[in-house]
Design a protein around this motif. Structure first.
Motif: not given
Ligand code: ZN
Length: 274
Positions: A151, A155, A159, A163-164, A167-170, A179
């Protein structure tokens, strides 16, 4: 700030307090659910999914099993209140109240959700609409380094790594504190484009992320340095202009106006040069 570790603890506390018991009261102080009454339903459990909480209830009559989805965002808390405990926040900040046991009984427990950033209720069969978008959960049974890496590569490679990681989708569970701390311990500048980091490096960062959250999931006070003493728990987060614990350089924080660079990002210009 609530991140995966905080949410894990909140879920565990709710789970231990409510699971298997019948609700004697529910009170939703959000307009969409103001008329909902869950009294009489059995609490089936509470699980964390990244920074989200899912509390499940049994069916009642014609109504199917339901799931309450909550998210703490910046300020939210769930308090498990037993007889004699004070409310931890004022009444007007209450969003959800779930109680088991009769009023004034010794086994009465009130779960009080204050300042919750998200409150949703839906049939349990549809709870994926709340959390189906999430990447592998750092503290979940489904944690999968390979899938998280896939994932990360899926993306936009321009980026910033910081930030990655958010990203909760990653991957699910990292917030602003972790972070910055993950980037510091990895020796990676938070603004490095993810495309400039090779697979081995990203994999190491993912393993480290999982280890950091795991080490904190049952702790009251979060530490990434391994030191529990106040003021020594974090490497860089919240330490702007203070000396780096490793090299002595002044810790930097991203400034307003730097494109794509949030003020919540901290790093050491000595240890994270590139
Ligand atoms: Zn340093």
């Amino acid at each position: 700030m609530p991140e995966g570790d905080t949410v894990y603890r909140a879920a565990r506390e709710l789970d231990e307090a409510l699971t298997g018991r019948v609700l004697t009261l529910s009170d939703f102080r959000v307009p969409a659910y103001a008329t909902v009454d869950l009294a009489g339903r059995t609490v089936l459990g509470t699980i964390p999914r990244g920074k989200h909480l899912l509390t499940r209830f049994s069916a009642a009559g014609d109504s199917p099993p339901l799931t309450l989805h909550t998210h703490l965002k910046m300020e939210g808390i769930w308090q498990v209140q037993r007889p004699g405990d004070k409310w931890r926040r004022p009444t007007h900040l209450l969003r959800v109240r779930l109680a088991v046991g009769e009023r004034d009984a010794a086994d009465r427990i009130d779960a009080l959700g204050f300042e919750l950033g998200v409150v949703d209720l839906a049939p349990t069969a549809e709870e994926d609409t709340f959390v189906g978008h999430l990447g592998p959960d750092l503290l979940g049974p489904d944690w999968d380094v390979d899938e998280a890496l896939r994932r990360m590569r899926g993306t936009d490679q321009d980026r910033a790594i910081a930030e990655v990681l958010l990203d909760q989708r990653v991957l699910a569970g990292v917030g602003n504190v972790f972070k910055s701390e993950i980037c510091f311990v990895s020796g990676v500048h938070p603004h490095t484009p993810v495309g400039q980091l090779d697979d081995a490096k990203l994999r190491k960062m993912l393993v480290l992320s999982q280890r950091m959250l795991e080490a904190n999931k049952l702790r009251g006070e979060r530490t990434t340095t391994g030191i529990a003493r106040r003021g020594q728990r974090l490497w860089v987060y919240g330490r702007r202009d203070q000396p780096c614990r490793r090299c002595g350089a002044k810790i930097r924080r991203a400034e307003d106006g730097e494109p794509g660079k949030e003020r919540s990002t901290y790093w050491c210009p000595g240890c994270q040069a590139t």
